[in-house]
Design a protein around this motif. Sequence first.
Motif, PDB file in Angstrom:
ATOM      1  N   THR A 174     -12.319  10.618 -48.206  1.00  0.00           N
ATOM      2  CA  THR A 174     -11.585  10.100 -49.364  1.00  0.00           C
ATOM      3  C   THR A 174     -10.605   9.049 -48.865  1.00  0.00           C
ATOM      4  O   THR A 174      -9.922   9.262 -47.858  1.00  0.00           O
ATOM      5  CB  THR A 174     -10.779  11.217 -50.074  1.00  0.00           C
ATOM      6  OG1 THR A 174     -11.620  12.351 -50.280  1.00  0.00           O
ATOM      7  CG2 THR A 174     -10.238  10.734 -51.412  1.00  0.00           C
TER       8      THR A 174
ATOM      9  N   TYR B 227      -7.256   6.922 -49.850  1.00  0.00           N
ATOM     10  CA  TYR B 227      -6.097   6.863 -50.751  1.00  0.00           C
ATOM     11  C   TYR B 227      -5.299   5.600 -50.440  1.00  0.00           C
ATOM     12  O   TYR B 227      -4.793   5.458 -49.321  1.00  0.00           O
ATOM     13  CB  TYR B 227      -5.172   8.066 -50.537  1.00  0.00           C
ATOM     14  CG  TYR B 227      -5.796   9.412 -50.808  1.00  0.00           C
ATOM     15  CD1 TYR B 227      -5.765   9.976 -52.086  1.00  0.00           C
ATOM     16  CD2 TYR B 227      -6.402  10.131 -49.775  1.00  0.00           C
ATOM     17  CE1 TYR B 227      -6.325  11.217 -52.322  1.00  0.00           C
ATOM     18  CE2 TYR B 227      -6.966  11.377 -50.011  1.00  0.00           C
ATOM     19  CZ  TYR B 227      -6.926  11.911 -51.282  1.00  0.00           C
ATOM     20  OH  TYR B 227      -7.482  13.140 -51.506  1.00  0.00           O
TER      21      TYR B 227
ATOM     22  N   ARG C  74      -2.671  12.247 -53.786  1.00  0.00           N
ATOM     23  CA  ARG C  74      -3.230  11.917 -55.108  1.00  0.00           C
ATOM     24  C   ARG C  74      -2.141  11.402 -56.033  1.00  0.00           C
ATOM     25  O   ARG C  74      -2.347  10.467 -56.796  1.00  0.00           O
ATOM     26  CB  ARG C  74      -3.897  13.147 -55.732  1.00  0.00           C
ATOM     27  CG  ARG C  74      -5.161  13.521 -55.012  1.00  0.00           C
ATOM     28  CD  ARG C  74      -6.146  14.334 -55.836  1.00  0.00           C
ATOM     29  NE  ARG C  74      -7.321  14.581 -54.998  1.00  0.00           N
ATOM     30  CZ  ARG C  74      -8.391  13.799 -54.979  1.00  0.00           C
ATOM     31  NH1 ARG C  74      -8.450  12.745 -55.784  1.00  0.00           N
ATOM     32  NH2 ARG C  74      -9.391  14.053 -54.175  1.00  0.00           N
TER      33      ARG C  74
ATOM     34  N   ALA D  35      -1.198   7.808 -55.027  1.00  0.00           N
ATOM     35  CA  ALA D  35      -2.276   6.845 -54.785  1.00  0.00           C
ATOM     36  C   ALA D  35      -2.478   5.950 -56.000  1.00  0.00           C
ATOM     37  O   ALA D  35      -2.635   6.434 -57.120  1.00  0.00           O
ATOM     38  CB  ALA D  35      -3.565   7.577 -54.449  1.00  0.00           C
TER      39      ALA D  35
ATOM     40  N   VAL E 145      -8.073   5.749 -55.530  1.00  0.00           N
ATOM     41  CA  VAL E 145      -8.716   6.805 -54.754  1.00  0.00           C
ATOM     42  C   VAL E 145     -10.214   6.511 -54.732  1.00  0.00           C
ATOM     43  O   VAL E 145     -10.809   6.266 -55.782  1.00  0.00           O
ATOM     44  CB  VAL E 145      -8.481   8.205 -55.378  1.00  0.00           C
ATOM     45  CG1 VAL E 145      -9.174   9.289 -54.563  1.00  0.00           C
ATOM     46  CG2 VAL E 145      -6.990   8.503 -55.484  1.00  0.00           C
TER      47      VAL E 145
END
Length: 382
Positions: free
Chosen positions: A7, A9, A369, A372, A375
């Motif tokens: 992932t 960010y 999260r 961010a 994402v």
Amino acid sequence: MRITAGTVYALDIPFVEAFRHSAHARRACDSVILRVVDENGFVGFGEGAPRPYVTGETPQSVVEHLVTELWPRLVAADLPDPVAEGLAALDEVIPETALRGVIAPNAARCALELALVDCGLRSRGTSLGALVPPRRQSISYSGVISAAEPELAARRARQMKLIGLEDVKVKVGIGQDLERVRAVREAVGPEVSLRLDANGAWNLDEALAFADAVVVFGIAALEQPLPRHAVGDLSVLRKASGIPLVADESLVTLEDAERLLDADAVDVFNVRISKCGGVHRSTRIACLADEAGVAVQLGSQVGETAVLSSAGRHVAAWTPRLSCAEGSYGALLLAEDVSVDPVHFGHRGRAPLLMGPGLGTEVVEERLRRYAGQVVELGARR
Ligand SMILES: [Mg+2]
């Protein structure tokens, strides 16, 4: 080691106070964090701090480079285990990429290298300290003062003196420089070591005049007085001024390091892990410096998160000829850092070594999260 998912960010964490120097005014952390997961479910985090005026990268270019160039070439591949095979083996399999208008895509490379190293170490329950063994048992960090109005700079300097910092760097090259330096010197007194950083603001004549004018303030070092490519002029300035010089923007790649050493241009290398493309390449530059008798300042990116600061702590502890360390500001500068435990330094700028697995910091994903702006979920190669 096989990486199966990731992932990206792209962060936007506000600062508690804006930070200004001759090339930029910064109000938020715009680091790019990469989270990777291996085939056994172990997780690692890496961070790159793009600086358009240093490597030429932007947050967007780092995200794109990770997603389109680096990730597809590494996902699901059989990667060297950093514990068994070392950081050099891992560095070799990370593709050597180029990007138009970019000196080297080192922030992207750093985010990837750190994430792979963190994941590989965690899967073995090993600390980065096993790969870069510490030469010292704690780190003393330097304070950094923004190119603020002299009065504000003096106020910040008094706060740093109050918490016992022994080493302070002041940004110059933006106007009111002598007034700012004078105000800071008066605020901290004669015993605090004072360095100045111009972020490449001057030509040779301007730098010579400035160096002459600041001698009275007892300056320990002058960082990047000239633009990146003015290596010949740096050696002229070094011989003429008598103030030790530090290379920062002039030192991005290993080739830059060799060029600076060949020209006998500086006394100190400012090695920054994101700027230099990760832990392995940073340590290689530090080794070159060591062999040449050049000191190393383990620098940081203003506003970096706990991920880069943790890597910096390990590398600072390992670095031969360490002249000073910067970074580990954490929530002293960020509205909120991303780690469970703070990484920022304490009284006298001191901070302990990190002993936990991987980079030694636990990242709170929910905060990634929350902060961010973008994402991107990365999966297996199709
Ligand atoms: Mg600098």
